[in-house]
Enzyme design. Structure first.
Site, PDB file in Angstrom:
ATOM      1  N   ASN A  92      -7.435   4.934   9.115  1.00  0.00           N
ATOM      2  CA  ASN A  92      -6.676   3.407  10.106  1.00  0.00           C
ATOM      3  C   ASN A  92      -7.112   3.518  11.092  1.00  0.00           C
ATOM      4  OD1 ASN A  92      -5.007   5.383   8.307  1.00  0.00           O
ATOM      5  ND2 ASN A  92      -3.283   4.453   9.854  1.00  0.00           N
ATOM      6  N   GLN A 108      -7.868   1.092   3.872  1.00  0.00           N
ATOM      7  CA  GLN A 108      -8.772  -0.058   5.042  1.00  0.00           C
ATOM      8  C   GLN A 108     -10.250  -0.015   5.038  1.00  0.00           C
ATOM      9  OE1 GLN A 108      -7.386  -0.597   8.192  1.00  0.00           O
ATOM     10  NE2 GLN A 108      -5.912   0.419   7.856  1.00  0.00           N
ATOM     11  N   SER A 137      -3.297  -3.039  -0.179  1.00  0.00           N
ATOM     12  CA  SER A 137      -3.266  -3.469   0.552  1.00  0.00           C
ATOM     13  C   SER A 137      -3.728  -5.023   0.430  1.00  0.00           C
ATOM     14  CB  SER A 137      -1.631  -3.048   1.577  1.00  0.00           C
ATOM     15  OG  SER A 137      -1.053  -3.742   1.718  1.00  0.00           O
ATOM     16  N   HIS A 166      -2.535  -7.411   2.513  1.00  0.00           N
ATOM     17  CA  HIS A 166      -2.089  -8.488   4.175  1.00  0.00           C
ATOM     18  C   HIS A 166      -3.436  -7.303   4.977  1.00  0.00           C
ATOM     19  CE1 HIS A 166      -0.010  -4.870   6.697  1.00  0.00           C
ATOM     20  NE2 HIS A 166       0.052  -4.437   5.010  1.00  0.00           N
ATOM     21  N   CYS A 218       3.589   1.286  13.268  1.00  0.00           N
ATOM     22  CA  CYS A 218       5.206   1.859  13.031  1.00  0.00           C
ATOM     23  C   CYS A 218       5.938   1.315  12.837  1.00  0.00           C
ATOM     24  CB  CYS A 218       4.720   3.871  12.780  1.00  0.00           C
ATOM     25  SG  CYS A 218       5.648   3.363  14.291  1.00  0.00           S
ATOM     26  N   GLY A 269       0.622  -0.745   0.649  1.00  0.00           N
ATOM     27  CA  GLY A 269       0.366  -0.146   0.083  1.00  0.00           C
ATOM     28  C   GLY A 269       1.064   1.004   0.059  1.00  0.00           C
ATOM     29  N   THR A 270       1.820   1.132   0.297  1.00  0.00           N
ATOM     30  CA  THR A 270       2.899   2.518   0.899  1.00  0.00           C
ATOM     31  C   THR A 270       3.422   2.583  -0.717  1.00  0.00           C
ATOM     32  OG1 THR A 270       3.404   1.657   3.205  1.00  0.00           O
ATOM     33  CG2 THR A 270       4.891   3.271   1.657  1.00  0.00           C
ATOM     34  N   THR A 298      10.042  -8.218 -11.745  1.00  0.00           N
ATOM     35  CA  THR A 298       9.658  -9.861 -11.209  1.00  0.00           C
ATOM     36  C   THR A 298       8.605  -9.815 -10.981  1.00  0.00           C
ATOM     37  OG1 THR A 298      12.127 -10.578 -12.080  1.00  0.00           O
ATOM     38  CG2 THR A 298      10.171 -11.909 -11.025  1.00  0.00           C
TER      39      THR A 298
HETATM   40  N1  PLP Z   1      -2.550   3.270   4.013  1.00  0.00           N
HETATM   41  C1  PLP Z   1      -3.456   3.047   5.212  1.00  0.00           C
HETATM   42  C2  PLP Z   1      -4.963   3.545   5.314  1.00  0.00           C
HETATM   43  C3  PLP Z   1      -2.791   1.889   6.056  1.00  0.00           C
HETATM   44  O1  PLP Z   1      -3.566   1.418   6.932  1.00  0.00           O
HETATM   45  C4  PLP Z   1      -1.585   1.344   5.207  1.00  0.00           C
HETATM   46  C5  PLP Z   1      -1.474   0.152   6.454  1.00  0.00           C
HETATM   47  O2  PLP Z   1      -1.050   0.796   7.384  1.00  0.00           O
HETATM   48  C6  PLP Z   1      -0.476   2.076   4.182  1.00  0.00           C
HETATM   49  C7  PLP Z   1      -1.952   2.820   3.659  1.00  0.00           C
HETATM   50  C8  PLP Z   1       0.794   1.299   4.441  1.00  0.00           C
HETATM   51  O3  PLP Z   1       0.077   0.186   3.614  1.00  0.00           O
HETATM   52  P1  PLP Z   1       1.667  -1.446   3.873  1.00  0.00           P
HETATM   53  O4  PLP Z   1       1.582  -1.697   5.101  1.00  0.00           O
HETATM   54  O5  PLP Z   1       0.403  -2.782   2.511  1.00  0.00           O
HETATM   55  O6  PLP Z   1       2.453  -0.423   3.120  1.00  0.00           O
END
Ligand code: PLP
Length: 372
Positions: free
Chosen positions: A139, A169, A189, A191, A315, A71-72, A227
């Site tokens: 989140n 989320q 994301s 997970h 974090c 997600g990041t 990849t």
């Molecule tokens: N954005 C939100 C709202 C999230 O809750 C999170 C994860 O905590 C992320 C982005 C980041 O996702 P990732 O853990 O896949 O990098």
């Protein structure tokens, strides 16, 4: 004593269908999908099928799906890859907030529920705005954004701007097909919805230009080289399909459990404040501020009792900095110091909630007694 896991917003356990889906891609179907032999074509077919299915579940076209690492990364790519002035609300995840601040973007105030202040947003966007990024679900406190209102406003004030939502989320709680038409780009994301860590999606509407963040072999039609994580992509797709199928029933079940959890705390203790009204947030989110205690001490006692909860978002350092979300919402600093986030998910049970109420009530009483 069985572990009581109430930190699903940080990560949720993998669904068995996702584990089962990924295993063959570690063993007999291990080929690199970018190769030219039949074995590679088998991996490529698995990705193509996953792309078709995940696109359907997300309400976009297959060509609008970019598989990437997390997600990041999805958030960072859209922020780095779109020109002009970038704008976001102050309660965004740091994966949005930090890169927007770093490129000198505008950060807009939120209201007391953590929802972007629409008047301030109106003032912050104009014909120089290149990107507006507003999360679908917060989140930390679980607030759901009125994306229809945000979309209407952005389309009117800054029709040239790319509208992105961090929907990381949202997948467990909202029908993604209803979000997709409102925005140009979405971040996900795996997970957070029962897939593995280290794989995600950025959707990019056809015709929108987002520069790649990672360049090299030109995978994902030059939008994300590297990849493919075939096993992760296949498992993420299986997890989202299961999440989508169960969503209405799970939202109701978990909403009831969440209500019992929060009611149990509010009834059992004085001076516990529900941070955001329930009708403004997703079903699995319980967030309260407990007066007269420090989150760190409470989490220590919960951890000793094998209850996993959190104070703010997860974090890397595990450090308990004051929450920027609660600060932006105007929550009093002393009250914010006693924040407790408990987030429910697909493995949560009635027993988890009953146990959590008993242990939290008991722990807060102990902490307050020792402080008196
Ligand atoms: N954005 C939100 C709202 C999230 O809750 C999170 C994860 O905590 C992320 C982005 C980041 O996702 P990732 O853990 O896949 O990098």
């Amino acid at each position: 004593m069985a572990l009581t896991y109430l930190d699903h917003a940080a990560t949720t356990p993998m669904r068995q269908v996702a584990v089962d889906a990924m295993v063959p891609f570690f063993t007999e179907r291990f080929a690199n999908p970018s190769g030219s032999h039949r074995f590679a074509r088998d991996s490529r077919r698995a990705i193509d099928e996953a792309r078709d299915r995940i696109a359907e579940l997300m309400g976009v076209g297959p060509g609008e799906v970019v598989f990437l690492g997390c997600g990041t990364e999805a958030d960072n790519q859209v922020i780095a890859g779109v020109g002009g002035v970038a704008v976001c609300p102050a309660a965004e995840h740091h994966a949005v907030l930090h890169p927007i601040e770093a490129r000198g973007g505008r950060v807009v105030a939120v209201d007391h529920t953590g929802h972007v202040d629409l008047e301030r947003l109106t003032d912050a966007i104009d014909d120089r705005t290149g990107l507006v990024s507003v999360m679908a679900v917060n989140n930390e406190v679980g607030t759901v954004t009125d994306l229809a209102a945000v979309s209407a406003l952005v389309r009117e004030r800054a029709p040239q701007a790319v509208l992105h939502t961090d929907a990381v989320q949202a997948a467990c709680w909202l029908d993604l097909r209803s979000i997709a038409p409102l925005v140009d780009c979405m971040s996900f994301s795996a997970h957070k919805f029962g897939g593995p860590k280290g794989v995600g999606v950025l959707t990019i509407r056809d015709g929108i230009e987002v520069d790649p963040l990672i360049v090299g072999g030109g995978q994902e039609r030059e939008r994300r080289s590297g990849t493919h994580n075939v096993a992760g992509i296949v498992a993420m797709t299986a997890a989202l399909a299961a999440t989508d199928a169960e969503r209405p029933v799970e939202a109701e079940r978990l909403g009831e459990l969440r209500n019992r959890l929060v009611d149990g705390l509010v009834d059992g203790l004085d001076d516990v404040i529900e941070t955001v009204p329930r009708d403004r947030k997703v079903a699995g989110s319980a967030h309260v501020c407990v007066a007269g205690i420090e989150s760190e001490s409470l989490l220590f006692l919960l951890d000793e009792a094998e209850i996993c909860a959190s104070a703010a978002s997860a974090c890397a350092s595990g450090a308990m900095d004051p929450s920027h979300v609660l600060g932006a919402m105007g929550v009093d600093r002393a009250l914010a110091a006693g924040a407790l986030r408990m987030s429910l998910g697909h493995t949560s049970t009635e027993h988890d909630v009953e146990r959590a109420v008993d242990v939290v009530v008991d722990s807060v009483r102990r902490l307050r007694r020792s402080a008196a």
